[in-house]
Design a protein around this motif. Structure first.
Motif, short mmCIF file in Angstrom:
data_model
loop_
_atom_site.label_atom_id
_atom_site.label_comp_id
_atom_site.label_asym_id
_atom_site.label_seq_id
_atom_site.Cartn_x
_atom_site.Cartn_y
_atom_site.Cartn_z
N MET A 124 26.62 5.28 57.42
CA MET A 124 26.05 4.04 57.76
C MET A 124 25.33 3.72 59.03
N LEU A 125 24.51 4.77 59.46
CA LEU A 125 23.66 4.62 60.62
C LEU A 125 22.90 3.43 60.83
N GLY A 126 22.89 2.94 61.66
CA GLY A 126 22.13 1.56 62.08
C GLY A 126 21.24 1.66 63.10
N LEU A 127 20.57 0.69 63.52
CA LEU A 127 19.82 0.44 64.59
C LEU A 127 20.54 0.17 66.11
N HIS A 128 20.39 0.95 66.94
CA HIS A 128 21.24 0.57 68.29
C HIS A 128 20.34 -0.48 68.98
N VAL A 129 20.61 -1.47 69.23
CA VAL A 129 19.88 -2.66 69.79
C VAL A 129 19.82 -2.64 71.33
N THR A 130 20.71 -2.24 71.92
CA THR A 130 20.77 -1.97 73.45
C THR A 130 19.42 -1.12 74.02
N GLY A 131 18.49 -1.84 74.72
CA GLY A 131 17.41 -1.37 75.27
C GLY A 131 16.12 -1.53 74.39
N LYS A 132 16.07 -2.10 73.43
CA LYS A 132 15.01 -2.32 72.22
C LYS A 132 14.27 -3.31 72.66
N THR A 133 13.35 -3.62 71.73
CA THR A 133 12.16 -4.68 72.04
C THR A 133 12.54 -5.84 71.03
N VAL A 134 12.72 -7.02 71.61
CA VAL A 134 12.69 -8.10 70.75
C VAL A 134 11.55 -9.09 70.96
#
Length: 300
Positions: A124-134
């Motif tokens: 269940m690999l997901g999206l790593h949120v830290t350091g991404k662009t919101v």
């Protein structure tokens, strides 16, 4: 409610379902002040009959269920409860960002179904949120509260699109919604509901999103074209969606419930007792001012 009873002769509805048109007309004809909330049918047609009421002190910050122009034309003041809901709604945005990006809804369903077979390196690999662009759509109080959480808590770069130019510290405004969608890993809808924002997130905007990106809606359901979103989720054109609101609440389409890449909450944005009490106190302050012929503290 006790504080309201100290000041008014209070009529409290037994049902938690929205007021229909007939109930709204009866309330306008029989009450001095009304405290409506989400879904109550105060459209233009509600104001065509006899009116005793002096105003509507809305319980909630969103007021797209009220035709404000029609209310004002009928001589009524309209107020809402901004500020009280800001942090709680921003917290729900973060809940949905993390649940959707990290596939928490799918994971819980897997465990509850007894289908989990244990940890492995590619589970269940997901999206790593830290350091991404919101990318935040609508930079009002709630949008800015989301931005602070994303930036300070997760080191995210913050982009935003707003209907008007608006400088925000440590965030960059972009020229178009399409540009925002194309540059963001997470898109958060925090824009006010209005005729001009209906289906703002449409098929074209969804098509501009990155294939791994997730969409979060904490605004109102109709700012997203729900049919277009379902199509994008089913086709895997976006990574997922986290929704607290829907176009035809409380109806949620079966097709949307069938999307494993969607996290669906029952409009929990302000669902904390202290927050709802603060909203009620603010609505009551508005109601008292209206009854006394004063301008409400929080006019729409």
């Amino acid at each position: 409610m006790a504080a309201a009873a100290d000041r008014f002769d209070v009529t409290c509805r037994d049902s938690t379902q929205p007021m229909d048109l007939a109930e709204c007309r009866d309330a306008l004809a029989g009450a001095d002040v009304i405290l409506p909330t989400l879904g109550d049918a105060f459209g233009a047609e509600a104001f065509t009959g006899a009116i005793r009421a002096k105003g509507l002190a809305n319980f909630g910050v969103g007021y797209n269920h009220i035709d404000v122009d029609a209310a004002r034309a009928a001589g009524l003041a309209v107020a809402n409860t901004p500020g009280a809901v800001t942090d709680a709604t921003a917290d729900i945005a973060m809940t949905l960002i993390l649940m959707t990006a990290r596939r928490a809804g799918e994971g819980e369903r897997l465990v509850r179904a007894g289908a989990w077979r244990g940890w492995h390196p590619t589970q269940m690999l997901g999206l790593h949120v830290t350091g991404k662009t919101v990318g935040i759509v609508g930079m009002g109080r709630i949008g800015q509260a989301v931005a602070r959480r994303c930036r300070a808590g997760f080191g995210m770069e913050v982009l935003y699109w707003n209907r008007r130019p608006k400088p925000v510290e440590d965030a960059r405004q972009v020229d178009s919604l399409a540009d925002l969608c194309a540059a963001s890993d997470v898109v958060v809808m925090a824009v006010a509901a209005a005729p001009e924002t209906r289906h703002l997130m449409d098929a074209a905007a969804l098509a501009a999103m990155r294939p791994h990106a997730v969409l979060v809606n904490i605004a109102r359901g109709d700012v997203v074209d729900e049919a277009a979103l379902i199509e994008a989720l089913r086709a895997g054109r976006i990574g997922g969606a986290g929704l607290d609101v829907y176009e035809e609440e409380p109806h949620v389409p079966d097709a949307l419930m069938g999307c494993e890449n969607a996290v669906l909450l029952p409009h929990l944005g302000t669902a904390a007792l202290e927050v709802r009490e603060a909203m009620g106190r603010m609505a009551l302050d508005n109601a008292i001012a209206i009854a006394e012929g004063r301008a409400p503290p929080n006019p729409v």
